[in-house]
Motif scaffolding. Structure first.
Motif, PDB file in Angstrom:
ATOM      1  N   ARG A  86     -12.630 113.971 -41.639  1.00 30.15           N
ATOM      2  CA  ARG A  86     -12.209 115.023 -42.566  1.00 30.15           C
ATOM      3  C   ARG A  86     -11.496 116.159 -41.835  1.00 30.15           C
ATOM      4  NH1 ARG A  86     -16.973 117.019 -45.055  1.00 30.15           N
ATOM      5  NH2 ARG A  86     -18.275 115.290 -44.371  1.00 30.15           N
ATOM      6  N   VAL A  87     -11.921 116.421 -40.592  1.00 32.38           N
ATOM      7  CA  VAL A  87     -11.243 117.452 -39.796  1.00 32.38           C
ATOM      8  C   VAL A  87      -9.797 117.033 -39.539  1.00 32.38           C
ATOM      9  CG1 VAL A  87     -11.163 118.616 -37.552  1.00 32.38           C
ATOM     10  CG2 VAL A  87     -13.348 118.341 -38.729  1.00 32.38           C
ATOM     11  N   THR A  88      -9.615 115.751 -39.228  1.00 27.72           N
ATOM     12  CA  THR A  88      -8.259 115.246 -38.996  1.00 27.72           C
ATOM     13  C   THR A  88      -7.407 115.389 -40.262  1.00 27.72           C
ATOM     14  OG1 THR A  88      -9.376 113.554 -37.690  1.00 27.72           O
ATOM     15  CG2 THR A  88      -7.004 113.331 -37.972  1.00 27.72           C
ATOM     16  N   ILE A  89      -8.002 115.028 -41.393  1.00 29.38           N
ATOM     17  CA  ILE A  89      -7.275 115.153 -42.662  1.00 29.38           C
ATOM     18  C   ILE A  89      -6.935 116.620 -42.922  1.00 29.38           C
ATOM     19  CG2 ILE A  89      -7.463 114.878 -45.170  1.00 29.38           C
ATOM     20  CD1 ILE A  89      -9.424 112.486 -44.475  1.00 29.38           C
ATOM     21  N   ALA A  90      -7.931 117.504 -42.660  1.00 30.61           N
ATOM     22  CA  ALA A  90      -7.712 118.938 -42.872  1.00 30.61           C
ATOM     23  C   ALA A  90      -6.541 119.436 -42.029  1.00 30.61           C
ATOM     24  CB  ALA A  90      -8.982 119.708 -42.533  1.00 30.61           C
ATOM     25  N   GLN A  91      -6.468 118.939 -40.796  1.00 33.27           N
ATOM     26  CA  GLN A  91      -5.357 119.348 -39.923  1.00 33.27           C
ATOM     27  C   GLN A  91      -4.011 118.939 -40.529  1.00 33.27           C
ATOM     28  OE1 GLN A  91      -6.858 117.480 -36.401  1.00 33.27           O
ATOM     29  NE2 GLN A  91      -7.545 119.427 -35.477  1.00 33.27           N
ATOM     30  N   SER A  92      -3.966 117.717 -41.038  1.00 33.56           N
ATOM     31  CA  SER A  92      -2.721 117.240 -41.665  1.00 33.56           C
ATOM     32  C   SER A  92      -2.354 118.089 -42.879  1.00 33.56           C
ATOM     33  CB  SER A  92      -2.854 115.789 -42.119  1.00 33.56           C
ATOM     34  OG  SER A  92      -3.041 114.952 -41.023  1.00 33.56           O
ATOM     35  N   LEU A  93      -3.379 118.387 -43.691  1.00 32.82           N
ATOM     36  CA  LEU A  93      -3.108 119.166 -44.910  1.00 32.82           C
ATOM     37  C   LEU A  93      -2.601 120.562 -44.554  1.00 32.82           C
ATOM     38  CD1 LEU A  93      -6.169 118.136 -47.124  1.00 32.82           C
ATOM     39  CD2 LEU A  93      -3.768 117.509 -47.501  1.00 32.82           C
ATOM     40  N   LEU A  94      -3.218 121.178 -43.536  1.00 34.44           N
ATOM     41  CA  LEU A  94      -2.779 122.509 -43.111  1.00 34.44           C
ATOM     42  C   LEU A  94      -1.355 122.441 -42.548  1.00 34.44           C
ATOM     43  CD1 LEU A  94      -6.128 123.738 -41.517  1.00 34.44           C
ATOM     44  CD2 LEU A  94      -4.939 124.831 -43.449  1.00 34.44           C
ATOM     45  N   ALA A  95      -1.071 121.375 -41.805  1.00 37.04           N
ATOM     46  CA  ALA A  95       0.290 121.201 -41.272  1.00 37.04           C
ATOM     47  C   ALA A  95       1.286 121.051 -42.426  1.00 37.04           C
ATOM     48  CB  ALA A  95       0.347 119.982 -40.354  1.00 37.04           C
ATOM     49  N   GLY A  96       0.846 120.363 -43.484  1.00 36.38           N
ATOM     50  CA  GLY A  96       1.706 120.171 -44.647  1.00 36.38           C
ATOM     51  C   GLY A  96       2.031 121.490 -45.328  1.00 36.38           C
ATOM     52  N   LEU A  97       1.030 122.364 -45.425  1.00 36.71           N
ATOM     53  CA  LEU A  97       1.251 123.684 -46.032  1.00 36.71           C
ATOM     54  C   LEU A  97       2.220 124.500 -45.173  1.00 36.71           C
ATOM     55  CD1 LEU A  97       0.621 125.822 -48.161  1.00 36.71           C
ATOM     56  CD2 LEU A  97      -1.355 126.523 -46.779  1.00 36.71           C
ATOM     57  N   ASP A  98       2.008 124.451 -43.853  1.00 35.60           N
ATOM     58  CA  ASP A  98       2.919 125.167 -42.949  1.00 35.60           C
ATOM     59  C   ASP A  98       4.346 124.658 -43.108  1.00 35.60           C
ATOM     60  OD1 ASP A  98       1.056 126.802 -41.910  1.00 35.60           O
ATOM     61  OD2 ASP A  98       0.772 125.708 -40.025  1.00 35.60           O
ATOM     62  N   ALA A  99       4.468 123.328 -43.162  1.00 37.92           N
ATOM     63  CA  ALA A  99       5.804 122.726 -43.276  1.00 37.92           C
ATOM     64  C   ALA A  99       6.468 123.177 -44.581  1.00 37.92           C
ATOM     65  CB  ALA A  99       5.702 121.204 -43.229  1.00 37.92           C
ATOM     66  N   HIS A 100       5.686 123.199 -45.647  1.00 41.22           N
ATOM     67  CA  HIS A 100       6.242 123.615 -46.936  1.00 41.22           C
ATOM     68  C   HIS A 100       6.700 125.077 -46.877  1.00 41.22           C
ATOM     69  CE1 HIS A 100       6.748 123.733 -51.322  1.00 41.22           C
ATOM     70  NE2 HIS A 100       6.370 124.990 -51.183  1.00 41.22           N
ATOM     71  N   ASN A 101       5.831 125.931 -46.341  1.00 42.07           N
ATOM     72  CA  ASN A 101       6.185 127.349 -46.298  1.00 42.07           C
ATOM     73  C   ASN A 101       7.318 127.631 -45.314  1.00 42.07           C
ATOM     74  OD1 ASN A 101       4.613 128.171 -48.375  1.00 42.07           O
ATOM     75  ND2 ASN A 101       2.869 128.806 -47.107  1.00 42.07           N
ATOM     76  N   HIS A 102       7.423 126.780 -44.300  1.00 43.52           N
ATOM     77  CA  HIS A 102       8.571 126.893 -43.398  1.00 43.52           C
ATOM     78  C   HIS A 102       9.871 126.661 -44.179  1.00 43.52           C
ATOM     79  CE1 HIS A 102      11.135 126.520 -39.917  1.00 43.52           C
ATOM     80  NE2 HIS A 102      11.421 125.258 -40.215  1.00 43.52           N
ATOM     81  N   LEU A 103       9.856 125.636 -45.017  1.00 42.59           N
ATOM     82  CA  LEU A 103      11.036 125.351 -45.845  1.00 42.59           C
ATOM     83  C   LEU A 103      11.323 126.519 -46.799  1.00 42.59           C
ATOM     84  CD1 LEU A 103      10.387 121.584 -46.710  1.00 42.59           C
ATOM     85  CD2 LEU A 103      12.111 122.494 -45.149  1.00 42.59           C
ATOM     86  N   ALA A 104      10.254 127.095 -47.367  1.00 39.86           N
ATOM     87  CA  ALA A 104      10.423 128.221 -48.289  1.00 39.86           C
ATOM     88  C   ALA A 104      11.031 129.423 -47.563  1.00 39.86           C
ATOM     89  CB  ALA A 104       9.076 128.586 -48.909  1.00 39.86           C
ATOM     90  N   GLU A 105      10.569 129.658 -46.324  1.00 35.67           N
ATOM     91  CA  GLU A 105      11.129 130.770 -45.539  1.00 35.67           C
ATOM     92  C   GLU A 105      12.597 130.536 -45.225  1.00 35.67           C
ATOM     93  OE1 GLU A 105       8.893 131.482 -41.908  1.00 35.67           O
ATOM     94  OE2 GLU A 105       7.071 131.611 -43.128  1.00 35.67           O
ATOM     95  N   MET A 106      12.902 129.281 -44.859  1.00 36.92           N
ATOM     96  CA  MET A 106      14.302 128.940 -44.580  1.00 36.92           C
ATOM     97  C   MET A 106      15.165 129.232 -45.794  1.00 36.92           C
ATOM     98  SD  MET A 106      14.063 125.339 -42.502  1.00 36.92           S
ATOM     99  CE  MET A 106      15.163 124.630 -43.692  1.00 36.92           C
ATOM    100  N   ASP A 107      14.674 128.828 -46.959  1.00 37.82           N
ATOM    101  CA  ASP A 107      15.429 129.051 -48.196  1.00 37.82           C
ATOM    102  C   ASP A 107      15.653 130.546 -48.418  1.00 37.82           C
ATOM    103  OD1 ASP A 107      15.310 126.367 -48.470  1.00 37.82           O
ATOM    104  OD2 ASP A 107      14.169 126.334 -50.342  1.00 37.82           O
ATOM    105  N   THR A 108      14.576 131.323 -48.270  1.00 41.28           N
ATOM    106  CA  THR A 108      14.680 132.765 -48.493  1.00 41.28           C
ATOM    107  C   THR A 108      15.728 133.382 -47.565  1.00 41.28           C
ATOM    108  OG1 THR A 108      12.338 132.735 -48.995  1.00 41.28           O
ATOM    109  CG2 THR A 108      13.338 134.895 -48.672  1.00 41.28           C
ATOM    110  N   ALA A 109      15.683 132.964 -46.294  1.00 37.60           N
ATOM    111  CA  ALA A 109      16.613 133.533 -45.318  1.00 37.60           C
ATOM    112  C   ALA A 109      18.063 133.275 -45.723  1.00 37.60           C
ATOM    113  CB  ALA A 109      16.337 132.949 -43.932  1.00 37.60           C
ATOM    114  N   VAL A 110      18.329 132.059 -46.185  1.00 34.63           N
ATOM    115  CA  VAL A 110      19.713 131.721 -46.534  1.00 34.63           C
ATOM    116  C   VAL A 110      20.128 132.425 -47.826  1.00 34.63           C
ATOM    117  CG1 VAL A 110      21.287 129.851 -47.111  1.00 34.63           C
ATOM    118  CG2 VAL A 110      19.588 129.520 -45.342  1.00 34.63           C
TER     119      VAL A 110
END
Lengths: 328, 379
Positions: free
Chosen positions: B318-342
């Motif tokens: 479950r810790v491994t899954i949690a890490q993936s899920l947290l990475a997924g949230l970061d990846a999503h918000n990274h895309l959102a930040e990129m969009d905002t910047a442009v």
């Protein structure tokens, strides 16, 4: 290829069993696809791939906002053939320059060229008659194809054309045939006939298709694929660009698929949202990738890269995904 | 749906969506039209994109060259009763060209000559630039005679869209040029004759060396028969120019948050200003919206995961899954930040209204999908 269903993209009918030469082994290459799918990125990756194999490669862009040189970290080349790096050259073909070059080649003297092309009637004809600009740009690309070194061998090992998007692209590809048919004799007929035989030669020419794994690009790509095949143009690679990649490991994805209700726990809810969006995009990508694979062309997938500005290293990574020695 | 966008559609009679390929221009055009229809307007949406995709979202079986009403049953099925009228058309160059010839030719013999001319047949069907020539005329005819509250016009991708804007002027330019005027006033072989007279035939010989003589003959024949419709065409062309620059015509520049698309949109914005067209704002499609960030650790998330789909998994897994899920949230918000910047680059353009449409993970398949997108527009 006519789509009758309003919901399901069609086009999984293969157009060709096996191409006569491996796609990346053909000298004259055109890259086309729907607007906005990343033709220039794919062109850059294919060009880099060729240059790194030691092939002397020329990239032609057709009177557009130049992209290939900048993608690879070089300043734009403009209207002159410019060396970007070892074995790699590029040019942005402009109709006016192509016309002057062609005119001078045929008329041999600048004075005569000026008499003809500064004539208001001729200028007016050239501007008014549709298709002239396309023909001039295509003609210049063809001239590069037969360009020779002083020792008589061919100057370029690969000519890669970043062609216009679907509709305009089809018009451009069809143009030599139209001219050859419409003009029964003379210089222009001869040129157009030569162009057409090069364009339709499966040993010398490949038309690579670029698509995104999404509904409309997939539909347009399969229609385009069948139209090009119907015209007699030899198809090359099917490059599926920006394929969404999963973040969860395969086993985790299978488990997540069963987690259908959004949890009420605030943090878990947000994590679920992010994973749900990503998994949704991955599933869509896989679905359309599968349909595109059904066209029967050798297929290459380029992953989606989360960046606002592709770096050279990204393009190098993409070019590494192309088949090594042109085998499919 | 933003009030400002509604206001824009209320104040104007022609809204043109333009931008690079693949940004969703056609979808946006259809969205605007659906919204206008829901508000009771009589609206027509026209596309000159060669891809026949508008039909899909509007459930129309064929759309080529003919104005078709989107059946009221389609609206009813989407739960949208009491709407105005929505019409849709794909501008088909072949029939547009033929219609134009039939419409403007002085008599039916002349019309037949033109339609039978080989160069015309290629010209109207295949040669680049033709679409633009022909499309503008259809738009004008609809604006003048269609009795619509609103026309929504979709355009080809940016490089071509500029052609589209220039088409009326280029046409007019060509028609008003001396050679073309000459052509209309003189009999059949005038071009060849004229070329031959100038500079003792040097021009003609030079031109022939370039193209081969037969090309010029074919072309002259075409221009001669085509010349008979030029006057009427010229009037139409003037009317089109007036329409594109009318105070009640607005251009909406559609883009995605991708940098290259935004750059095209900014470039296009300048081109519009230089040509004196009205700019109604940017529509940014497929925007990643940021999710609330979390400071939870993988261990904390793993504990929370003890109920639900992963409850059978051992804590370590479950810790491994949690890490993936947290990475997924970061990846999503990274895309959102990129969009905002442009998107900020667009916001800096003076006087520009910015409309945003969130990224959809469900595909638009029908009218309710379009209506859903229409509602999600913010400014």
């Amino acid at each position: 290829m006519v789509s009758t269903s309003t919901t399901e993209p069609t086009g999984a009918t293969p157009v060709t069993a096996k191409p006569p030469s491996p796609p990346l082994e053909r000298r004259f290459t055109l890259v086309t696809g729907k607007g906005g799918v990343g033709k220039s990125t794919v062109t850059a990756a294919i060009a880099l791939h060729a240059a790194r194999r030691g092939l002397r490669t020329l990239v032609c862009e057709l009177n557009t906002l130049e992209q290939v040189a900048p993608i690879l970290g070089h300043p734009p080349s403009g209207g002159k053939v410019t060396e970007l790096e070892e074995n790699l050259f590029s040019v942005n073909i402009r109709p006016a320059m192509a016309m002057e070059e062609y005119g001078l080649m045929k008329l041999r003297f600048r004075a005569l060229y000026s008499v003809v092309f500064d004539n208001p009637l001729v200028q007016s004809l050239v501007r008014f008659v549709p298709g002239v600009n396309d023909l001039l740009m295509l003609g210049k690309a063809f001239n590069h194809e037969r360009e020779k070194k002083p020792d008589g061998t061919l100057l370029w090992d690969r000519i890669i054309i970043d062609a216009p998007a679907t509709g305009h692209g089809l018009t451009l590809f069809r143009l030599p045939k139209i001219i050859a048919d419409a003009v029964p004799a003379g210089n222009m007929h001869r040129e157009a006939t030569e162009m057409w035989s090069l364009l339709t030669d499966p040993h010398r020419t490949a038309v690579h298709l670029v698509s995104l794994p999404a509904e409309l690009p997939t539909q347009e790509t399969s229609e385009l694929c069948h139209q090009l095949h119907g015209l007699g143009l030899p198809l090359g690679l099917m490059v599926v660009n920006k394929m969404p990649t999963p973040i969860l490991a395969p086993a985790q994805r299978a488990q997540f698929a069963h987690w259908s209700a959004r949890p009420s726990h605030p943090v878990l809810g947000t994590l679920w949202d992010a994973a749900h969006i990503r998994e949704g995009l991955v599933a869509l990508g896989a679905r359309y990738g599968h349909i595109l694979a059904g066209l029967g062309l050798p297929m290459v997938s380029f992953p989606q890269i989360p960046t606002n500005r592709l770096q050279r290293a990204d393009v190098e990574g993409l070019s590494d995904r192309l088949p090594r020695s042109g085998a499919s | 749906m933003s009030d400002r966008l509604d206001g824009l559609m209320n104040r104007n009679r022609l809204v043109i969506t333009a931008g690079s390929g693949g940004v969703g221009k056609t979808t946006m055009a259809a969205t605007l039209a659906v919204r206008a229809a829901i508000q009771g307007k009589r609206v027509a949406v026209l596309t000159i994109d060669p891809a026949k995709r508008l039909a899909n979202a509007l459930s129309l079986p064929t759309l080529s060259g003919e104005l078709q009403r989107v059946p009221t049953t389609v609206f009813e099925r989407a739960g949208l009763q009491g709407t105005g009228e929505m019409w849709a058309m794909m501008l088909d160059t072949k029939s547009t060209g033929d219609q134009m010839v039939q419409r403007f030719a002085p008599d039916s013999d002349k019309a037949r000559d033109i339609l039978n001319n080989r160069y015309y047949q290629y010209f109207s069907d295949s040669l680049a630039g033709t679409q633009e020539y022909m499309a503008v005329e259809q738009v004008r005819a609809l604006a003048q005679e269609g009795d619509f509250d609103l026309l929504v016009l979709d355009t080809p991708p940016a490089v071509n869209a500029l052609d589209f804007l220039d088409a009326p002027e280029r046409l007019l330019d060509g028609l008003q040029s001396k050679p073309m005027q000459m052509l209309r006033n003189e009999p059949g072989d005038s071009i060849t004759a004229r070329l031959a007279n100038r500079g003792k035939g040097l021009v003609l010989r030079g031109f022939n060396r370039l193209t081969g003589g037969p090309f010029l003959t074919e072309l002259t024949e075409f221009l001669t028969v085509f010349g008979s419709i030029l006057d009427a065409l010229k009037d139409a062309s003037v009317a089109v120019q007036r329409l594109l620059r009318a105070p009640s015509t607005q251009f909406l520049l559609v883009t995605t948050p991708a940098r290259s698309n935004v750059e095209e949109a900014l470039r296009f914005r300048k081109e519009l200003a230089a040509r004196g067209f009205n700019f109604g704002g940017f529509m940014v499609n497929r925007v990643h919206q940021a999710l609330p960030p979390t400071s939870a650790t993988p261990q904390e998330v793993a504990l929370a995961l003890s109920s639900g789909a992963f409850s059978d998994a051992p804590l370590e897994e479950r810790v491994t899954i949690a890490q993936s899920l947290l990475a997924g949230l970061d990846a999503h918000n990274h895309l959102a930040e990129m969009d905002t910047a442009v998107i900020e680059r667009l916001a800096r353009v003076e006087g520009a209204t910015l409309y945003q449409v969130p990224l959809q993970t469900d595909e638009i398949r029908d009218l309710s999908g379009l209506a859903c997108v229409a509602k999600s527009v913010t400014d």
